[in-house]
Scaffold this motif. Sequence first.
Motif, PDB file in Angstrom:
ATOM      1  N   CYS A 238     -14.473 -25.652 -55.505  1.00 14.72           N
ATOM      2  CA  CYS A 238     -15.507 -27.127 -54.028  1.00 14.72           C
ATOM      3  C   CYS A 238     -16.126 -26.752 -53.978  1.00 14.72           C
ATOM      4  O   CYS A 238     -17.641 -27.553 -54.112  1.00 14.72           O
ATOM      5  CB  CYS A 238     -14.944 -26.627 -53.388  1.00 14.72           C
ATOM      6  SG  CYS A 238     -13.357 -25.698 -53.166  1.00 14.72           S
ATOM      7  N   ASP A 287      -8.475 -30.180 -60.724  1.00 14.40           N
ATOM      8  CA  ASP A 287      -9.439 -29.924 -59.236  1.00 14.40           C
ATOM      9  C   ASP A 287     -10.292 -31.456 -58.953  1.00 14.40           C
ATOM     10  O   ASP A 287     -10.334 -31.895 -60.309  1.00 14.40           O
ATOM     11  CB  ASP A 287     -10.040 -28.415 -58.904  1.00 14.40           C
ATOM     12  CG  ASP A 287     -10.039 -28.924 -57.814  1.00 14.40           C
ATOM     13  OD1 ASP A 287      -9.532 -29.520 -56.682  1.00 14.40           O
ATOM     14  OD2 ASP A 287     -10.809 -28.029 -57.480  1.00 14.40           O
ATOM     15  N   HIS A 289     -12.680 -33.265 -55.955  1.00 14.40           N
ATOM     16  CA  HIS A 289     -13.502 -33.180 -54.827  1.00 14.40           C
ATOM     17  C   HIS A 289     -14.329 -35.435 -54.747  1.00 14.40           C
ATOM     18  O   HIS A 289     -14.632 -35.227 -55.562  1.00 14.40           O
ATOM     19  CB  HIS A 289     -13.993 -32.364 -54.905  1.00 14.40           C
ATOM     20  CG  HIS A 289     -13.846 -31.349 -54.409  1.00 14.40           C
ATOM     21  ND1 HIS A 289     -13.754 -30.576 -55.828  1.00 14.40           N
ATOM     22  CD2 HIS A 289     -13.125 -30.683 -53.394  1.00 14.40           C
ATOM     23  CE1 HIS A 289     -13.313 -29.527 -55.522  1.00 14.40           C
ATOM     24  NE2 HIS A 289     -12.949 -29.618 -54.091  1.00 14.40           N
ATOM     25  N   HIS A 415     -10.932 -32.629 -51.139  1.00 11.60           N
ATOM     26  CA  HIS A 415     -10.382 -31.743 -51.719  1.00 11.60           C
ATOM     27  C   HIS A 415      -8.833 -32.243 -52.014  1.00 11.60           C
ATOM     28  O   HIS A 415      -7.980 -32.250 -51.520  1.00 11.60           O
ATOM     29  CB  HIS A 415     -10.515 -30.131 -51.283  1.00 11.60           C
ATOM     30  CG  HIS A 415     -11.793 -29.455 -50.809  1.00 11.60           C
ATOM     31  ND1 HIS A 415     -11.738 -28.850 -51.130  1.00 11.60           N
ATOM     32  CD2 HIS A 415     -11.897 -30.104 -49.734  1.00 11.60           C
ATOM     33  CE1 HIS A 415     -13.331 -28.652 -50.166  1.00 11.60           C
ATOM     34  NE2 HIS A 415     -13.007 -28.767 -49.667  1.00 11.60           N
TER      35      HIS A 415
HETATM   36 ZN    ZN Z   1     -11.289 -28.005 -53.189  1.00 14.79          ZN
END
Ligand code: ZN
Length: 539
Positions: A238, A287, A289, A415
Amino acid sequence: NGFYYDVDFGDHSITEKELINIEKKFLDFAKQKFEFKMRSASKKEALDFYNKKENQYKIELIENLKDGTITFCDHADFTDLCKGGHIPHTGFIKAVKLLNVAGAYWRGDENNKQLTRIYGISFPKQKELTEYLELLEEAKKRDHRRLGKELELFTFSQKVGQGLPLWLPKGAALRERLEDFLKDAQKKAGYEQVISPHIGNKELYMTSGHYEKYGEDSFQPIETPAEGETFLLKPMNCPHHCEIYKARPWSYKELPKRYAEFGTVYRYEQSGELHGLTRVRGFTQDDAHIFCSESQIKDETEKFCNLLTEIYKDFGFEDIRIKFSDRPVKRAGDDSTWDQAEDSLLNAIKEAGYCYELNPGEGAFYGPKLEFILRDAIGREWQCGTLQVDFVLPQRLDASYVSENGEKKRPVMLHRAILGSFERFIGILLENNTGKLPNWLSPVQIVIVNVNDDVLQYSKEIKKTLTQSKLRCQIDIRNEKINYKIREHSNLKIPYILVLGKRELENRSVSVRVIGSTKVEEIKLEQFLKNIKSACSIP
Ligand code: ZN
């Protein structure tokens, strides 16, 4: 999911029969309804107690405890250190089973003595225990650690380190396939791929708050004496993505920005907690964002839910539960911001037609979240996907955009992950399918086996054609008996085995054996090529 107790038996190694006797003793004690009584003691009292008993393990534990009161639990004539959380008396124990025995180093340190760890489980009803034991049997047959070895996908090496998977060529091909598939789907959904390093400055994680969560109990910082810098292995992607976002100013017109990365992160899990690919110390998250305005949360949530369910479908997972976790007691951000975020998430899943369950008070301190739980072929549930709304990180790392009125505003950070991590998802997938992966994902889709060298040329020609059609094909030209070769490849769960001999060469055909069937069917080559392409494409 069970309990364990570590015991120093000296030179004695415990037998199966003894475990059964211990189980009997459990139920004996259970009938006598011994009360569990909690009591506090000072550190000194606790030390005196165990000094008398000459229990060096408990003494060490107590010595390492922070000062303050220590709690004991007494039950019949047995006393133990205990944090509490008890049934009122042993009569509540109705069904218990000791599952297995393993060696466990005292405090997880291999320089310490090895103790005997006895694992067990208890249920409020015998029926539930029986069902659980059946499930365990079924799960054993599907254990991804065994399948991974048999299918030559991955391995672990004590020399490299526990919980650090090594991907073999076939496993790497599988992962690459997964990555390409996701990359493609995410690109179509408006994500941009970014890349960030495996380490980051400690300061970054102090500011982001990740150090507080992952720092002290995790891998120790990397110090660089020459320049006095301190780095940490990346526990989360992140803050890196936040810095990527900050590389230039943004206008509200350009939002949302969706940054995706197959980001490898490291977390120090206790060695006793490690389990194949599902609990590791280094893993790669799918992942992403999303940086957006508050008014965009709803739309982005809906888009993400649709993307996730589409992707799960391609793996054959259609039974998905969504949990919605709202504001916890301890939280950042004002109530009006929470109201908007919670409403946006809820409206998005409602409007998209998904069912959800409320998980009150379980949101992150930085915002509400959705958890996506899939059910596998034997009814086990796995939380894989997640979407979390975050108002805090953009503020901590000072991310901004320019609003319609020319004001500097904070973006909201979403997220999100679909699979969670490649490691864990592949483990789940292998267990769900008992190793037989969907054709489109299979690292090797077709194996050509020749009866003899007269058809070598023909075999190579077919391999070339299949490879040119982007199919993953291997050829087995060893001088082994044909049945031996077929058996070996079907054990490796290859979806298609093509048998080529004189007849096939003369007919310009192939004899096909499909996984799960013992039938071998001769098909004209042209027809086979037509069939195989659709059979191996994503459904
Ligand atoms: Zn994250």
